[in-house]
Design a protein around this motif. Structure first.
Motif, PDB file in Angstrom:
ATOM      1  N   LEU A  53       1.036  -1.412   0.005  1.00 23.13           N
ATOM      2  CA  LEU A  53      -0.102   0.258  -0.249  1.00 23.13           C
ATOM      3  C   LEU A  53       0.838   1.416  -0.418  1.00 23.13           C
ATOM      4  O   LEU A  53       0.261   2.170  -0.775  1.00 23.13           O
ATOM      5  CB  LEU A  53      -0.902  -0.084   1.311  1.00 23.13           C
ATOM      6  N   GLY A  54       2.358   1.193   0.716  1.00 21.24           N
ATOM      7  CA  GLY A  54       2.881   2.396   0.397  1.00 21.24           C
ATOM      8  C   GLY A  54       3.076   2.740  -0.458  1.00 21.24           C
ATOM      9  O   GLY A  54       3.630   3.541  -0.835  1.00 21.24           O
ATOM     10  N   GLY A  55       3.856   1.334  -1.432  1.00 26.65           N
ATOM     11  CA  GLY A  55       4.409   1.861  -2.906  1.00 26.65           C
ATOM     12  C   GLY A  55       3.586   1.819  -3.377  1.00 26.65           C
ATOM     13  O   GLY A  55       3.883   3.135  -4.420  1.00 26.65           O
ATOM     14  N   LEU A  56       2.022   1.730  -3.985  1.00 27.27           N
ATOM     15  CA  LEU A  56       1.009   2.080  -4.226  1.00 27.27           C
ATOM     16  C   LEU A  56       0.723   3.867  -3.927  1.00 27.27           C
ATOM     17  O   LEU A  56       0.524   5.007  -5.137  1.00 27.27           O
ATOM     18  CB  LEU A  56      -0.326   2.140  -4.012  1.00 27.27           C
ATOM     19  N   THR A  57       0.911   4.717  -2.764  1.00 25.87           N
ATOM     20  CA  THR A  57       0.699   5.915  -2.486  1.00 25.87           C
ATOM     21  C   THR A  57       1.977   6.284  -2.623  1.00 25.87           C
ATOM     22  O   THR A  57       1.921   7.780  -3.274  1.00 25.87           O
ATOM     23  CB  THR A  57       0.002   6.110  -1.022  1.00 25.87           C
ATOM     24  N   ALA A  58       2.873   6.243  -3.104  1.00 28.16           N
ATOM     25  CA  ALA A  58       4.260   5.854  -3.339  1.00 28.16           C
ATOM     26  C   ALA A  58       4.376   6.655  -4.967  1.00 28.16           C
ATOM     27  O   ALA A  58       5.036   7.686  -5.914  1.00 28.16           O
ATOM     28  CB  ALA A  58       5.453   5.989  -4.129  1.00 28.16           C
ATOM     29  N   VAL A  59       3.169   6.091  -5.850  1.00 21.69           N
ATOM     30  CA  VAL A  59       3.357   6.689  -7.508  1.00 21.69           C
ATOM     31  C   VAL A  59       3.160   7.886  -7.355  1.00 21.69           C
ATOM     32  O   VAL A  59       4.080   8.036  -8.569  1.00 21.69           O
ATOM     33  CB  VAL A  59       1.918   5.617  -8.337  1.00 21.69           C
ATOM     34  N   PRO A  60       2.270   8.072  -6.816  1.00 20.81           N
ATOM     35  CA  PRO A  60       1.927   9.905  -7.567  1.00 20.81           C
ATOM     36  C   PRO A  60       3.393  11.098  -7.168  1.00 20.81           C
ATOM     37  O   PRO A  60       3.260  11.425  -7.758  1.00 20.81           O
ATOM     38  CB  PRO A  60       0.960  10.634  -6.642  1.00 20.81           C
ATOM     39  N   PRO A  61       4.192  11.728  -5.660  1.00 27.23           N
ATOM     40  CA  PRO A  61       5.483  11.620  -5.830  1.00 27.23           C
ATOM     41  C   PRO A  61       6.752  10.873  -6.674  1.00 27.23           C
ATOM     42  O   PRO A  61       7.449  11.876  -7.452  1.00 27.23           O
ATOM     43  CB  PRO A  61       5.310  10.956  -4.311  1.00 27.23           C
ATOM     44  N   LEU A  62       6.775   9.248  -6.768  1.00 23.41           N
ATOM     45  CA  LEU A  62       7.623   9.113  -7.493  1.00 23.41           C
ATOM     46  C   LEU A  62       7.184  10.011  -9.159  1.00 23.41           C
ATOM     47  O   LEU A  62       8.025  10.543  -9.989  1.00 23.41           O
ATOM     48  CB  LEU A  62       7.566   7.852  -7.640  1.00 23.41           C
ATOM     49  N   SER A  63       6.009  10.163  -9.626  1.00 22.35           N
ATOM     50  CA  SER A  63       5.276  10.317 -10.953  1.00 22.35           C
ATOM     51  C   SER A  63       6.596  11.935 -11.055  1.00 22.35           C
ATOM     52  O   SER A  63       6.168  12.137 -12.296  1.00 22.35           O
ATOM     53  CB  SER A  63       4.490  10.083 -11.609  1.00 22.35           C
ATOM     54  N   MET A  64       6.352  12.787  -9.650  1.00 14.41           N
ATOM     55  CA  MET A  64       5.999  14.057  -9.854  1.00 14.41           C
ATOM     56  C   MET A  64       7.673  14.421  -9.620  1.00 14.41           C
ATOM     57  O   MET A  64       8.133  14.891 -10.324  1.00 14.41           O
ATOM     58  CB  MET A  64       5.175  14.531  -8.641  1.00 14.41           C
ATOM     59  N   ASP A  65       8.414  14.092  -8.894  1.00 15.85           N
ATOM     60  CA  ASP A  65       9.664  14.662  -7.790  1.00 15.85           C
ATOM     61  C   ASP A  65      10.854  13.865  -8.415  1.00 15.85           C
ATOM     62  O   ASP A  65      11.411  14.535  -7.944  1.00 15.85           O
ATOM     63  CB  ASP A  65       9.132  13.942  -5.994  1.00 15.85           C
ATOM     64  N   MET A  66      10.807  12.749  -9.392  1.00  9.17           N
ATOM     65  CA  MET A  66      11.800  12.580  -9.709  1.00  9.17           C
ATOM     66  C   MET A  66      11.900  13.749 -11.141  1.00  9.17           C
ATOM     67  O   MET A  66      12.784  13.528 -11.448  1.00  9.17           O
ATOM     68  CB  MET A  66      11.665  10.635 -10.819  1.00  9.17           C
ATOM     69  N   TYR A  67      10.856  13.827 -12.167  1.00 10.02           N
ATOM     70  CA  TYR A  67      10.348  14.578 -12.934  1.00 10.02           C
ATOM     71  C   TYR A  67      11.387  16.406 -12.596  1.00 10.02           C
ATOM     72  O   TYR A  67      11.967  16.799 -12.996  1.00 10.02           O
ATOM     73  CB  TYR A  67       9.720  14.185 -13.721  1.00 10.02           C
ATOM     74  N   LEU A  68      10.699  16.392 -11.186  1.00 11.26           N
ATOM     75  CA  LEU A  68      11.112  17.893 -11.086  1.00 11.26           C
ATOM     76  C   LEU A  68      12.497  18.977 -11.376  1.00 11.26           C
ATOM     77  O   LEU A  68      12.501  19.304 -11.933  1.00 11.26           O
ATOM     78  CB  LEU A  68      11.244  17.827  -9.643  1.00 11.26           C
ATOM     79  N   PRO A  69      14.184  17.476 -10.920  1.00 15.55           N
ATOM     80  CA  PRO A  69      15.713  18.235 -11.441  1.00 15.55           C
ATOM     81  C   PRO A  69      15.623  18.109 -12.994  1.00 15.55           C
ATOM     82  O   PRO A  69      16.650  19.218 -13.064  1.00 15.55           O
ATOM     83  CB  PRO A  69      16.040  17.371 -10.743  1.00 15.55           C
ATOM     84  N   ALA A  70      14.420  17.848 -13.535  1.00 11.15           N
ATOM     85  CA  ALA A  70      14.634  18.249 -15.099  1.00 11.15           C
ATOM     86  C   ALA A  70      13.623  19.155 -15.955  1.00 11.15           C
ATOM     87  O   ALA A  70      13.954  19.304 -16.853  1.00 11.15           O
ATOM     88  CB  ALA A  70      14.281  16.648 -16.009  1.00 11.15           C
ATOM     89  N   LEU A  71      12.973  19.660 -14.686  1.00  9.30           N
ATOM     90  CA  LEU A  71      12.369  21.149 -15.259  1.00  9.30           C
ATOM     91  C   LEU A  71      12.636  21.904 -16.094  1.00  9.30           C
ATOM     92  O   LEU A  71      12.030  22.418 -17.733  1.00  9.30           O
ATOM     93  CB  LEU A  71      11.319  21.476 -14.343  1.00  9.30           C
ATOM     94  N   PRO A  72      14.183  21.926 -15.446  1.00  5.53           N
ATOM     95  CA  PRO A  72      14.640  23.044 -16.570  1.00  5.53           C
ATOM     96  C   PRO A  72      15.286  22.769 -18.015  1.00  5.53           C
ATOM     97  O   PRO A  72      14.774  23.545 -18.467  1.00  5.53           O
ATOM     98  CB  PRO A  72      15.880  23.819 -15.814  1.00  5.53           C
ATOM     99  N   ALA A  73      15.578  21.554 -18.246  1.00  4.52           N
ATOM    100  CA  ALA A  73      16.380  21.305 -18.983  1.00  4.52           C
ATOM    101  C   ALA A  73      15.253  20.066 -19.991  1.00  4.52           C
ATOM    102  O   ALA A  73      15.456  20.488 -21.342  1.00  4.52           O
ATOM    103  CB  ALA A  73      16.660  19.363 -18.352  1.00  4.52           C
TER     104      ALA A  73
END
Length: 440
Positions: A53-73
């Motif tokens: 269940l923790g992994g399932l609730t982690a899907v949104p932050p994973l989808s968002m936050d892994m991508y954050l450092p790349a926004l300027p790129a």
């Protein structure tokens, strides 16, 4: 014989109209008589189900936050302005919001497991498509599909918790989920920053595709059904809409829902703006940004565990929620003063400290709003979970582009959005939930 849609709707009306006022329901110790055997069996698996269940609730932050450092790129790679690239976050959030409205009632009708597996498989395909997106427009479209499918994980995870737990135990379990899912915001930007050292932003979506595939296999193998056929809804779309309307007519449920949603919007305004605030305005590297983001997530986890392990059962959930929302409001006000130059040029450290306090207090606000709202409905956990998630992500999606409305050179819009959301959350909680009356 299965119950008719009308009799089920009547049960829900009776339950909602006589729902508890935030006090512990019968069975708060987790031994509710008549608790479905499948839910009891799932509870006995303990740590394994908690991790899933923790992994399932982690899907949104994973989808968002892994991508954050790349926004300027991404802005440079696709030759698009920052405000347009931020719409890729808005699209994913919008998908997460709308998807929950569909998946939540479906899980009440068909059970938790089937809709969850279908949603996760579509999520994997959509994430893989993001790897090859040639334009910002297509990337926005694929991110929307990714959010629509990923909604299954978060909405069904909450519904499964409601299937298994009541009262104080449910509040404790939500805090435990925050410990597990809170690891995602810590490691996701760190992983994203490291991936950018070896490849471009497309590699981040490749990693997310693998993560989604692994999680789908884990769910298929280890997460059983927690909603037996006798407890499922037999009505169609009309029955689902009636159930949601009855939930929204419950003033206290709606108060917790909106308060939690506005708190989430304050959090997501930070998520959306922080890559530009920390890296572009204050000149930090992607790795430094990832480190600061991780520290803030650690604060949220620690406070969430204090809430679940120390406060719950000793202090009323409403008192803990009041304190959490108060701290969020004060931190947002301090950030507005700093970003407008009232204290002069304060630099990165004081702003980072203010963001740390704001993020940490989310660990007390968000689990308690979810628990208090879900305690008011037992027979429509999927629909209630869908309303909670949809409200949060829609308001977050509205807040996301507002933080960049004045361009990339000022953090003032971020602080304004955070303060408005924090004040609004406190006003909804006090005005609609009226905790002092229900505690009397």
């Amino acid at each position: 014989m299965p119950e008719s849609g009308a009799s089920r709707a009547q049960q829900e009306r009776t339950h909602i109209s006589t729902a508890g006022t935030g006090a512990t329901e019968p069975g708060a110790t987790g031994t509710t008589p008549g608790k479905p055997a499948a839910a009891e069996a799932a509870r006995r698996t303990g740590l394994l189900v908690t991790l899933v269940l923790g992994g399932l609730t982690a899907v949104p932050p994973l989808s968002m936050d892994m991508y954050l450092p790349a926004l300027p790129a991404v802005t440079d790679s696709l030759h698009a302005p920052a405000a347009t690239v931020q719409l890729t976050l808005t699209a994913c959030l919008t998908g997460l919001a709308l998807g929950q409205v569909v998946v939540g009632p479906l899980s009440d009708r068909w059970g938790r497991r089937g809709p969850l597996l279908i949603g996760m498989m579509i999520y994997v395909v959509a994430t893989a498509l993001c790897v090859f997106a040639p334009t910002t427009g297509l990337l926005i479209g694929f991110r929307l599909l990714q959010g629509l499918a990923g909604a299954a994980g978060i909405v069904i995870a909450r519904a499964v918790v409601r299937d298994m737990y009541d009262g104080v135990e449910m509040a404790r379990f939500f805090s435990t989920l925050m410990l597990i899912s809170g690891v995602a915001p810590i490691v996701a930007p760190l992983i994203g920053g490291q991936v950018l050292r070896f490849t471009d932003w497309r590699g981040i979506f490749a990693v997310l595709t693998v993560v989604g595939l692994v999680l789908t296999l884990v769910v298929w193998k280890w997460l059983g059904e927690t909603l037996p056929p006798r407890d499922r809804h037999t009505g169609g779309l009309g029955d689902a809409l009636r159930t949601m309307r009855q939930l929204l007519a419950d003033r206290v449920f709606t108060g917790y829902m909106i308060a939690g949603s506005l708190a989430f919007a304050a959090l997501f305004s930070y998520v959306s703006a922080s890559p530009f605030v920390v890296q572009e305005i204050y000149g930090a590297s992607p790795q430094t940004f990832s480190l600061l983001f991780g520290i803030n997530s650690v604060g949220m986890i620690i406070v969430g565990q204090i809430n679940g392990r120390i406060l719950v059962g000793r202090v009323s959930l409403d008192k803990a929620l009041t304190f959490g929302l108060s701290v969020i409001t004060l931190a947002a006000a301090a950030l507005l003063l700093m970003t407008t130059g009232v204290f002069g040029d304060v630099g990165l450290f004081p702003v980072a400290a203010g963001l740390f306090v704001l993020m940490s207090a989310m660990g007390m606000a968000m689990p308690n709003t979810n628990a208090q709202a879900l305690m008011r409905t037992k027979h429509a956990a999927g629909s209630a979970s869908a309303l909670l998630g949809t409200s949060s992500f829609l308001i977050g999606a509205i807040a996301s582009p507002l933080v960049g409305i004045a361009g990339e050179d000022t953090a003032v819009p971020m602080a304004v959005v955070q303060l408005v959301c924090a004040v609004g959350a406190m006003a909804c909680f006090l005005g609609l939930c009226r905790p002092w009356r229900r505690a009397a």
